[in-house]
Design a protein around this motif. Structure first.
Motif, PDB file in Angstrom:
ATOM      1  N   UNK A  15       0.837  -1.195   0.000  1.00 25.00           N
ATOM      2  CA  UNK A  15       0.000   0.000   0.000  1.00 25.00           C
ATOM      3  C   UNK A  15       0.877   1.252   0.000  1.00 25.00           C
ATOM      4  N   UNK A  16       1.980   1.208   0.729  1.00 16.40           N
ATOM      5  CA  UNK A  16       2.899   2.347   0.746  1.00 16.40           C
ATOM      6  C   UNK A  16       3.464   2.610  -0.645  1.00 16.40           C
ATOM      7  N   UNK A  17       3.621   1.572  -1.422  1.00 14.03           N
ATOM      8  CA  UNK A  17       4.208   1.698  -2.756  1.00 14.03           C
ATOM      9  C   UNK A  17       3.178   2.072  -3.815  1.00 14.03           C
ATOM     10  N   UNK A  18       2.087   1.347  -3.905  1.00 13.25           N
ATOM     11  CA  UNK A  18       1.118   1.551  -4.994  1.00 13.25           C
ATOM     12  C   UNK A  18      -0.292   1.816  -4.483  1.00 13.25           C
ATOM     13  N   UNK A  19      -0.415   2.326  -3.274  1.00 17.79           N
ATOM     14  CA  UNK A  19      -1.724   2.486  -2.664  1.00 17.79           C
ATOM     15  C   UNK A  19      -2.503   3.711  -3.083  1.00 17.79           C
ATOM     16  N   UNK A  89      -2.483  -9.560 -11.957  1.00 15.88           N
ATOM     17  CA  UNK A  89      -3.521 -10.270 -11.196  1.00 15.88           C
ATOM     18  C   UNK A  89      -4.102  -9.439 -10.044  1.00 15.88           C
ATOM     19  N   UNK A  90      -3.288  -8.573  -9.468  1.00 15.19           N
ATOM     20  CA  UNK A  90      -3.779  -7.685  -8.402  1.00 15.19           C
ATOM     21  C   UNK A  90      -4.816  -6.729  -8.986  1.00 15.19           C
ATOM     22  N   UNK A  91      -4.518  -6.174 -10.146  1.00 16.29           N
ATOM     23  CA  UNK A  91      -5.474  -5.279 -10.807  1.00 16.29           C
ATOM     24  C   UNK A  91      -6.782  -5.998 -11.119  1.00 16.29           C
ATOM     25  N   UNK A  92      -6.681  -7.238 -11.591  1.00 11.03           N
ATOM     26  CA  UNK A  92      -7.892  -7.979 -11.931  1.00 11.03           C
ATOM     27  C   UNK A  92      -8.695  -8.354 -10.686  1.00 11.03           C
ATOM     28  N   UNK A 122     -10.391 -15.235 -10.186  1.00  6.63           N
ATOM     29  CA  UNK A 122     -10.614 -15.843  -8.879  1.00  6.63           C
ATOM     30  C   UNK A 122      -9.251 -15.989  -8.222  1.00  6.63           C
ATOM     31  N   UNK A 123      -9.129 -15.574  -6.992  1.00  3.38           N
ATOM     32  CA  UNK A 123      -7.875 -15.779  -6.269  1.00  3.38           C
ATOM     33  C   UNK A 123      -8.035 -17.019  -5.406  1.00  3.38           C
ATOM     34  N   UNK A 124      -7.058 -17.903  -5.534  1.00  9.52           N
ATOM     35  CA  UNK A 124      -7.125 -19.159  -4.788  1.00  9.52           C
ATOM     36  C   UNK A 124      -5.844 -19.360  -3.994  1.00  9.52           C
ATOM     37  N   UNK A 125      -5.947 -20.156  -2.959  1.00 13.36           N
ATOM     38  CA  UNK A 125      -4.775 -20.573  -2.207  1.00 13.36           C
ATOM     39  C   UNK A 125      -4.135 -21.713  -2.979  1.00 13.36           C
TER      40      UNK A 125
END
Length: 143
Positions: A15-19, A89-92, A122-125
């Motif tokens: 968050x500090x970097x791209x928040x 993937x973070x953007x999506x 979908x984000x999965x473990x």
């Protein structure tokens, strides 16, 4: 945000970097193929001074790299690094959340260019295969 970037929480560090909104939108546009200062400025409607600072920060943090495309006059473009490409993937995931909770019908849609299908991220473990958010989590601070 400087004090946040040293916290053990990796989310706080990111968050500090791209928040901020501008950094995230610059990365979105870079993934869409924009590379030049004027392209980013036109797409975002951002003040040149703010864009200069955000591009410098994203370059310093190695999400973007400067590449000279003209010697006369000297002009640079900004290309995604491996770290910048890994941000897609973070953007999506962010976009999927927005579509569900802030969307409606009149929003941008994303399609796989080869398959022609709409992307439904979908984000999965990786270890369990379970979608993130369907199981309780436990946060363990570093020792």
């Amino acid at each position: 945000m400087a004090n946040v970037s040293d916290q053990p929480c990796v989310i706080a560090r990111c968050v500090a970097l791209v928040g901020d909104a501008w950094s995230i939108l610059i990365l979105r546009d870079a993934h869409a193929g924009l590379t030049r200062f004027d392209e980013f400025r036109k797409s975002l409607g951002i003040a040149p001074t703010i864009l200069t600072r955000r591009l410098a920060a994203l370059t310093e943090e190695r999400l973007l790299a400067k590449r000279r495309y003209s010697e006369r006059p000297p002009r640079d473009e900004y290309v995604l690094t491996a770290a910048g490409k890994d941000f897609l993937p973070v953007l999506f995931a962010f976009g999927a959340w927005g579509r569900k909770h802030r969307g409606g019908d009149n929003v941008t849609r994303f399609f796989d260019a080869e398959a022609g299908t709409e992307i439904d991220p979908v984000t999965i473990d990786n270890a369990t295969g379970a979608p993130i958010g369907t199981r309780p989590i436990r946060i363990v601070p570093p020792e």
